[in-house]
Enzyme design. Structure first.
Site, PDB file in Angstrom:
ATOM      1  N   HIS A 247      39.585  59.953  10.531  1.00  0.00           N
ATOM      2  CA  HIS A 247      40.820  59.363  11.028  1.00  0.00           C
ATOM      3  C   HIS A 247      40.536  57.946  11.495  1.00  0.00           C
ATOM      4  O   HIS A 247      39.387  57.510  11.560  1.00  0.00           O
ATOM      5  CB  HIS A 247      41.421  60.196  12.160  1.00  0.00           C
TER       6      HIS A 247
ATOM      7  N   HIS B  62      43.314  65.828  14.980  1.00  0.00           N
ATOM      8  CA  HIS B  62      42.209  65.523  14.069  1.00  0.00           C
ATOM      9  C   HIS B  62      41.050  66.426  14.472  1.00  0.00           C
ATOM     10  O   HIS B  62      40.414  66.209  15.504  1.00  0.00           O
ATOM     11  CB  HIS B  62      41.816  64.043  14.161  1.00  0.00           C
TER      12      HIS B  62
ATOM     13  N   TYR C 123      51.058  53.128  20.074  1.00  0.00           N
ATOM     14  CA  TYR C 123      49.611  53.320  20.115  1.00  0.00           C
ATOM     15  C   TYR C 123      48.948  52.275  19.241  1.00  0.00           C
ATOM     16  O   TYR C 123      49.393  52.007  18.118  1.00  0.00           O
ATOM     17  CB  TYR C 123      49.251  54.731  19.662  1.00  0.00           C
TER      18      TYR C 123
END
Length: 461
Positions: free
Chosen positions: A377, A371, A356
């Protein structure tokens, strides 16, 4: 007819999202001109399955007519499943789950060595709301290493969106059969019975379940008429049926998060013909047509929405399914990975394959992260430093060999205790940001900062 455990490679499908389909496994099995004649062709029973209330607006109304050898009502009474499952939740409260603003991440769950099928391998990670109140969602994961035997499963609680990550799934439904490979998704609507076989052996994946709503394609707005997920790339099954006598066949029904079983002497996959717009389907994520920045800044992830389950509030989703596929990054003078962020929506992420772009380490295929609402984040330290080091001279860059996804909801999820206590919980997740250091250049007194500012102004002149 052939058993649903045979796995031919030449399955035929019907194309189109939201279409009204017709399919028959025997010529003339669909009644002409009406839904429920006194006598159906071939002596079949007519049975309707409704995904919405009868009086829902036509554009939202979902229903299909099934023409079957025996009606689905032909079974013994439902009884609580013994042994109980214990790790499925559809009504989230402080008695069965916890809320936390902490960033959470899980390593890939290992597939057990002992025999386990899709039903027993399914467990809830988090969710919000209530299937009884018809508003909310649940996020599950599954691990399985054996096919379902003489049984079918269905959820009376909500639609399943299945994301395969490892191993193919062969899904037999009342409307026909779907073959699902990693990188494909399936929608199994509320109430449909299905069985999962494993042609490749061990399998793992993710499931989003929504209560009281159905998935639909997102509006495209300024994008125009084309792009993102094309309706023609969604595939519905064609009619296929089992006629054989099946003593002791078990229907496992998820109802209010509990499992109930009922015995019958025939396969539920005895539908010879059907028509309607309430139907299982599948979609290959590689067919998604992404849109992106072509000059500056990083586009919001909503630009990558495949399917959405909207709420009554415009632009607010009960659940969005968003993907991060291979694509080009070409923005100038721009920090290209996802920006640091706090979101009023809650974000559950998974990784199907590859890496990712915002997490250089620790986020692995088969893993996941959560999250929640207003929890900060963003890229980890290694990603940030590498991006800044490349500077403005970085040319066009193609992200490839990756497929990440996100379930995003306006509701705040509660996390199940077995997920919080899981041996696969990454307790060091927070460490990926601890190394972010200050690059601030505006230190010193006010007078010193003024001198620096004026010096920059003179230099520019």
């Amino acid at each position: 007819m052939e058993n649903h455990q045979d796995f031919p490679d030449d399955l035929s499908y019907q194309s189109g999202y939201g279409n009204s389909f017709s399919s028959e496994a025997l010529p003339g099995a669909l009644p002409p001109a009406q839904n429920s004649p006194l006598l159906c062709p071939y002596g079949l029973y007519a049975e309707q399955i409704s995904g919405t209330s009868f009086t829902s607006p036509r554009m939202l109304n979902l229903r299909s007519w099934l023409y079957r050898i025996k009606p689905s009502v032909t079974h013994e009474p439902f009884k609580p499943r013994v042994p109980s499952h214990g790790k499925l939740v559809s009504e989230f409260n402080d008695s069965n789950s916890s809320a936390t603003p902490t960033q959470l991440r899980w390593k890939p769950v290992e597939i057990p060595d002992s025999p386990i099928d899709f039903i027993d391998g399914l467990f809830t990670v988090c969710g919000a709301g209530s299937s009884f109140l018809r508003h909310g969602f649940a996020i599950h994961m599954y691990t399985a290493n054996k096919s379902m035997e003489n049984s079918a499963f269905c959820s009376a609680d909500g639609d399943f969106l299945v994301v395969t990550q490892k191993g193919r799934l062969w899904i037999t439904t009342e409307c026909g059969r779907l073959q699902l490979s990693p990188g494909e998704i399936a929608i199994l609507p509320q109430g449909f019975r299905f069985a999962v076989d494993l042609p490749d052996g061990p399998s793992r994946g993710y499931v989003a379940e929504i209560f009281g709503s159905h998935f639909q394609l997102p509006d495209l707005g300024p994008i125009g008429a084309n792009g993102l997920a094309a309706p023609r790339d969604f595939l519905a099954p064609t009619a296929w049926f089992e006629e054989s006598h099946r003593p002791g066949y078990t229907i496992v029904q998820k109802f209010g998060g509990e499992l109930f079983t009922a015995k019958q002497d025939f396969s539920p996959f005895n539908v010879v013909a059907w028509h309607g717009n309430y139907v299982p389907f599948k979609y290959e994520l590689s067919k998604f047509c992404p849109y992106n920045t072509v000059l500056i800044d990083h586009s919001d992830p909503s630009i990558n929405t495949v399917l959405t389950a909207p709420t009554e509030k415009p632009g607010v989703a009960l659940l969005d399914f968003v993907i991060f596929p291979p694509r080009w990054l070409v923005a100038e003078h721009t920090f290209r990975p996802p920006y640091y962020h706090r979101n009023c929506m809650s974000e559950f992420m998974g990784l199907i394959y590859g890496g990712y772009e915002a997490k250089a380490d620790g986020f692995l295929p088969g893993g996941s992260s959560l999250h929640s609402c207003m929890t900060p984040h963003g890229p980890d330290t290694k990603t940030y430093e590498a991006t800044v080091a490349r500077g403005n001279e970085a040319g066009p860059f193609r992200i490839k060999d990756t497929m990440a996804f996100m379930f995003e909801s306006c509701l705040i999820p509660r996390v199940c205790p077995w997920a919080l206590e899981s041996p696969f919980m990454d307790h060091d997740y927070y460490q990926c940001w601890i190394g972010l250091r200050s690059h601030f250049t505006g230190g010193g007194t006010n007078a010193e900062r003024k001198d620096i500012h004026e010096g920059h102004g003179k230099a520019e002149k």
